[in-house]
Design an enzyme around this catalytic site. Structure first.
Site, PDB file in Angstrom:
ATOM      1  N   LYS A  22       0.829  -1.216   0.000  1.00 61.93           N
ATOM      2  CA  LYS A  22       0.000   0.000   0.000  1.00 61.93           C
ATOM      3  C   LYS A  22       0.858   1.259   0.000  1.00 61.93           C
ATOM      4  CE  LYS A  22      -1.528   1.618   4.022  1.00 61.93           C
ATOM      5  NZ  LYS A  22      -1.206   3.031   4.301  1.00 61.93           N
ATOM      6  N   ASN A  23       1.854   1.309   0.862  1.00 58.20           N
ATOM      7  CA  ASN A  23       2.629   2.543   0.990  1.00 58.20           C
ATOM      8  C   ASN A  23       3.484   2.826  -0.244  1.00 58.20           C
ATOM      9  OD1 ASN A  23       1.467   3.054   3.416  1.00 58.20           O
ATOM     10  ND2 ASN A  23       3.215   2.423   4.660  1.00 58.20           N
ATOM     11  N   ARG A  93      -3.640  10.733   4.466  1.00 59.42           N
ATOM     12  CA  ARG A  93      -2.547  11.699   4.579  1.00 59.42           C
ATOM     13  C   ARG A  93      -1.627  11.644   3.379  1.00 59.42           C
ATOM     14  NH1 ARG A  93      -0.374  14.043   8.834  1.00 59.42           N
ATOM     15  NH2 ARG A  93       1.691  13.634   8.009  1.00 59.42           N
ATOM     16  N   CYS A 117      -3.698  13.001  13.133  1.00 57.48           N
ATOM     17  CA  CYS A 117      -3.737  11.560  12.942  1.00 57.48           C
ATOM     18  C   CYS A 117      -3.662  10.915  14.302  1.00 57.48           C
ATOM     19  CB  CYS A 117      -2.561  11.121  12.099  1.00 57.48           C
ATOM     20  SG  CYS A 117      -2.564   9.378  11.842  1.00 57.48           S
ATOM     21  N   ARG A 122       2.028  14.463  13.237  1.00 56.31           N
ATOM     22  CA  ARG A 122       2.793  14.068  12.057  1.00 56.31           C
ATOM     23  C   ARG A 122       3.071  15.295  11.196  1.00 56.31           C
ATOM     24  NH1 ARG A 122       0.181   8.456   9.981  1.00 56.31           N
ATOM     25  NH2 ARG A 122       2.134   8.222   8.866  1.00 56.31           N
ATOM     26  N   PRO A 123       4.110  16.048  11.569  1.00 58.63           N
ATOM     27  CA  PRO A 123       4.406  17.267  10.817  1.00 58.63           C
ATOM     28  C   PRO A 123       4.887  16.953   9.407  1.00 58.63           C
ATOM     29  CG  PRO A 123       6.160  16.787  12.386  1.00 58.63           C
ATOM     30  CD  PRO A 123       5.093  15.760  12.614  1.00 58.63           C
ATOM     31  N   ILE A 124       4.818  17.955   8.513  1.00 57.76           N
ATOM     32  CA  ILE A 124       5.390  17.752   7.173  1.00 57.76           C
ATOM     33  C   ILE A 124       6.406  18.856   6.854  1.00 57.76           C
ATOM     34  CG2 ILE A 124       3.459  16.401   6.243  1.00 57.76           C
ATOM     35  CD1 ILE A 124       2.700  18.945   4.660  1.00 57.76           C
ATOM     36  N   ASP A 125       6.974  19.410   7.922  1.00 55.14           N
ATOM     37  CA  ASP A 125       7.950  20.495   7.739  1.00 55.14           C
ATOM     38  C   ASP A 125       9.123  20.102   6.844  1.00 55.14           C
ATOM     39  OD1 ASP A 125       8.333  18.788  10.070  1.00 55.14           O
ATOM     40  OD2 ASP A 125      10.156  19.926  10.432  1.00 55.14           O
ATOM     41  N   ASP A 305       5.260   0.211  12.023  1.00 55.23           N
ATOM     42  CA  ASP A 305       3.983  -0.355  11.565  1.00 55.23           C
ATOM     43  C   ASP A 305       3.811  -1.815  11.974  1.00 55.23           C
ATOM     44  OD1 ASP A 305       3.364   2.066  10.478  1.00 55.23           O
ATOM     45  OD2 ASP A 305       3.564   1.476   8.388  1.00 55.23           O
ATOM     46  N   ILE A 327       9.291   6.187  16.789  1.00 55.07           N
ATOM     47  CA  ILE A 327       8.930   6.981  15.592  1.00 55.07           C
ATOM     48  C   ILE A 327       7.722   7.887  15.871  1.00 55.07           C
ATOM     49  CG2 ILE A 327       8.398   6.892  13.106  1.00 55.07           C
ATOM     50  CD1 ILE A 327      11.029   5.482  13.622  1.00 55.07           C
ATOM     51  N   ARG A 397      -8.433   0.110   5.379  1.00 55.01           N
ATOM     52  CA  ARG A 397      -7.591   1.073   4.669  1.00 55.01           C
ATOM     53  C   ARG A 397      -6.364   0.388   4.074  1.00 55.01           C
ATOM     54  NH1 ARG A 397      -5.347   5.181   8.502  1.00 55.01           N
ATOM     55  NH2 ARG A 397      -3.907   5.082   6.770  1.00 55.01           N
TER      56      ARG A 397
HETATM   57  C1  UD1 Z   1       5.302   6.434   6.491  1.00 50.49           C
HETATM   58  C2  UD1 Z   1       4.296   5.333   6.318  1.00 50.49           C
HETATM   59  C3  UD1 Z   1       3.752   4.903   7.674  1.00 50.49           C
HETATM   60  C4  UD1 Z   1       4.914   4.540   8.600  1.00 50.49           C
HETATM   61  C5  UD1 Z   1       5.955   5.636   8.637  1.00 50.49           C
HETATM   62  C6  UD1 Z   1       7.208   5.247   9.408  1.00 50.49           C
HETATM   63  C7  UD1 Z   1       3.371   5.801   4.158  1.00 50.49           C
HETATM   64  C8  UD1 Z   1       2.206   6.284   3.383  1.00 50.49           C
HETATM   65  N1  UD1 Z   1       3.219   5.807   5.486  1.00 50.49           N
HETATM   66  O1  UD1 Z   1       4.622   7.524   7.090  1.00 50.49           O
HETATM   67  O2  UD1 Z   1       2.898   3.798   7.477  1.00 50.49           O
HETATM   68  O3  UD1 Z   1       4.407   4.336   9.895  1.00 50.49           O
HETATM   69  O4  UD1 Z   1       6.365   5.994   7.309  1.00 50.49           O
HETATM   70  O5  UD1 Z   1       7.781   4.109   8.838  1.00 50.49           O
HETATM   71  O6  UD1 Z   1       4.367   5.369   3.627  1.00 50.49           O
HETATM   72  N2  UD1 Z   1       8.642  13.852  10.583  1.00 50.49           N
HETATM   73  C9  UD1 Z   1       8.929  15.172  10.847  1.00 50.49           C
HETATM   74  N3  UD1 Z   1       8.771  16.085   9.830  1.00 50.49           N
HETATM   75  C10 UD1 Z   1       8.354  15.726   8.588  1.00 50.49           C
HETATM   76  C11 UD1 Z   1       8.058  14.378   8.334  1.00 50.49           C
HETATM   77  C12 UD1 Z   1       8.216  13.463   9.357  1.00 50.49           C
HETATM   78  O7  UD1 Z   1       9.323  15.526  11.946  1.00 50.49           O
HETATM   79  O8  UD1 Z   1       8.236  16.601   7.709  1.00 50.49           O
HETATM   80  C13 UD1 Z   1       8.799  12.842  11.669  1.00 50.49           C
HETATM   81  C14 UD1 Z   1       7.473  12.183  12.054  1.00 50.49           C
HETATM   82  O9  UD1 Z   1       6.788  12.924  13.019  1.00 50.49           O
HETATM   83  C15 UD1 Z   1       7.946  10.841  12.583  1.00 50.49           C
HETATM   84  C16 UD1 Z   1       9.186  10.540  11.725  1.00 50.49           C
HETATM   85  O10 UD1 Z   1       9.572  11.776  11.140  1.00 50.49           O
HETATM   86  O11 UD1 Z   1       8.359  10.963  13.927  1.00 50.49           O
HETATM   87  C17 UD1 Z   1       8.963   9.529  10.646  1.00 50.49           C
HETATM   88  O12 UD1 Z   1       7.823   9.860   9.890  1.00 50.49           O
HETATM   89  P1  UD1 Z   1       7.704   9.534   8.336  1.00 50.49           P
HETATM   90  O13 UD1 Z   1       8.748   8.528   7.970  1.00 50.49           O
HETATM   91  O14 UD1 Z   1       7.669  10.813   7.586  1.00 50.49           O
HETATM   92  O15 UD1 Z   1       6.291   8.866   8.257  1.00 50.49           O
HETATM   93  P2  UD1 Z   1       5.260   8.979   7.070  1.00 50.49           P
HETATM   94  O16 UD1 Z   1       5.982   9.150   5.787  1.00 50.49           O
HETATM   95  O17 UD1 Z   1       4.183   9.944   7.442  1.00 50.49           O
END
Ligand code: UD1
Length: 430
Positions: A22-23, A93, A117, A122-125, A305, A327, A397
């Site tokens: 899926k991912n 997301r 979530c 879950r920031p996207i900075d 996961d 994580i 999902r």
């Molecule tokens: C993806 C997976 C999710 C999995 C996760 C960790 C998909 C669609 N989802 O989620 O199933 O649980 O990887 O393996 O593939 N972070 C920041 N800033 C950012 C982005 C992330 O601080 O801009 C932090 C997050 O809060 C978290 C860590 O980085 O603590 C890892 O998150 P991330 O690998 O980005 O997870 P996702 O891509 O959302």
């Protein structure tokens, strides 16, 4: 509201086929819009997140033809707008991948900020930092992220945290940028590699995916491709833990055993036998599980996961185990549900101390999120008596035909919609 009803106690035995990841599929579907040619994507899982992603893409003008349950033809030559509807982003997301793909192709994207979530903030900075480094102006307007650039230019980007989403999103945006991009401290997950391989099959020039430095040389255009998505290592791992928790014997087929190494290592520590084949793994659990400690980490560490699934197995192991979630900060909510089934645990911050019990007993529980929901189903299958799992929409999902695949392994599980159907199930199982 649909629920699963489960009569536990049967060891799960048999063979199960794993669906596409899926991912990986979420990233690949978004990346597919970056060419105007038609692409064929195979081994697509038929799960809710993928279907919503396809709807979001259709909504902006992508032509999607689902030629079989697991294959789709996509053509993005007539995309009418770069603005994605909030209805979709609030459901998944990962539709944020459309920012990287649209920005990369059209130099413009407008995508609503993903909502909160239930596994923590879950920031996207880091995604935005990457887009800015490539020369995009990123603003937040009326709840949406608006990214635009005259030209995107290759850059040297260091990710502060290892992030799957940021790695994939920045990689997509850089694919058609001018010059060379270097992304450091990248996520190394198999689906990062799969999205890179897919982009390369369309003519991108991406090297190093699977290591912590990805190098991208921008290309002017991408072209048609036919691509098959990798198997889902989390679905595979879930069935491996179902074997462990029910003292079963499951041959998990259509997998890449290398992607399952962290899960396999833990199952061996728990005392299971794990046999690896070219594209299958067999897990046999013939006695009570041992306790162990586990800490979630980015790949190739133990996946977050797969944390609830091992948590359930450890709730039945002999002795005390420590699970550390490094994580996401809020991924132990399922422990309260498990406690209703007789599990003994204490959660302190990002650590759960689990003292194994001899048996769990069936109860009504509620799935707090996708993976925890699947883990509670495993708990129900291992427990004595009847378990009802609410909120299975989360499980749907990401798991294709979860109940049917489990039934084929001898599980007594059914999807129900009413109290009447629950009574019928109880009468039938006696
Ligand atoms: C993806 C997976 C999710 C999995 C996760 C960790 C998909 C669609 N989802 O989620 O199933 O649980 O990887 O393996 O593939 N972070 C920041 N800033 C950012 C982005 C992330 O601080 O801009 C932090 C997050 O809060 C978290 C860590 O980085 O603590 C890892 O998150 P991330 O690998 O980005 O997870 P996702 O891509 O959302």
């Amino acid at each position: 509201m649909e629920q699963y009803i489960i009569k536990g106690g049967n060891p799960l035995v048999g063979e199960v086929d794993i669906s596409g990841a899926k991912n990986a599929a979420l990233g690949i579907l978004a990346a597919a819009i970056m060419t105007d040619d038609t692409v064929l994507i195979e081994n697509l899982p038929d799960v809710r997140d993928i279907n919503v992603m396809l709807e979001a893409m259709t909504d902006i003008g992508v032509k999607v033809e689902r030629i079989t349950r697991h294959a789709a033809l996509m053509n993005s030559s007539a995309i009418g707008g770069v603005s994605v509807d909030y209805e979709f982003i609030k459901k998944i997301r990962a539709s944020y991948y459309l920012i990287g793909a649209l920005l990369g192709k059209y130099k413009r994207a407008e995508v609503p900020l993903p909502g909160g979530c239930n596994i923590g903030s879950r920031p996207i900075d880091l995604h935005l930092k990457g887009f800015k480094a490539l020369g995009a102006k990123v603003t937040i307007r009326n709840g949406s992220i608006c990214a635009e650039a005259e030209t995107l230019r290759g850059s040297h980007i260091y990710l502060d945290t290892v992030s799957v989403g940021a790695t994939i999103n920045i990689m997509m945006a850089a694919t058609m940028a001018e010059g060379r991009t270097i992304i450091e401290n990248c996520a190394r997950e198999p689906h990062v590699v799969d999205v890179a391989n897919f982009l390369n099959s369309m003519g991108a020039n991406i090297k190093g995916a699977g290591t912590d430095v990805i190098r991208i040389r921008g290309v002017e255009r991408l072209h048609a491709t036919e691509y098959s998505i990798i198997p889902d290592q989390i679905e595979a791992g879930t069935f491996m833990f179902a074997a462990a928790a029910t003292k079963g014997d499951i041959m998990v087929k259509n997998v890449i055993p290398k992607h399952l190494e962290a899960t396999t290592a833990k199952l061996l520590e728990l005392g299971c036998e794990v046999e690896e084949f070219d594209n299958a793994v067999r897990v046999v659990a013939s006695r009570r599980l041992n306790c162990t400690n586990v800490k979630t980490l980015p790949y190739p560490g133990y996946p977050t996961d797969m944390q609830p699934q091992i948590g359930v197995a450890l709730a039945l192991a002999s002795g005390t185990s420590i699970v550390t979630e490094s994580i996401f900060e809020n991924r132990f909510k399922y422990m309260d549900e498990l406690a209703r089934m007789g599990a003994v645990s204490k959660v302190e911050g990002n650590t759960a101390i689990i003292t194994g019990v001899d048996r769990l007993t069936g109860a009504r529980v509620s799935a707090p999120d996708l993976r925890a929901g699947a883990a509670l189903v495993i708990a129900g299958l291992a427990a004595e008596g009847v378990t009802v799992v609410d909120d299975i929409v989360y499980i749907q999902r990401g798991y294709e035909c979860f109940d049917e695949k489990l039934q084929s392994l001898g599980a007594e599980i059914e999807k129900i919609n009413s109290e009447k159907e629950a009574q019928k199930f109880k009468l039938r199982i006696g």
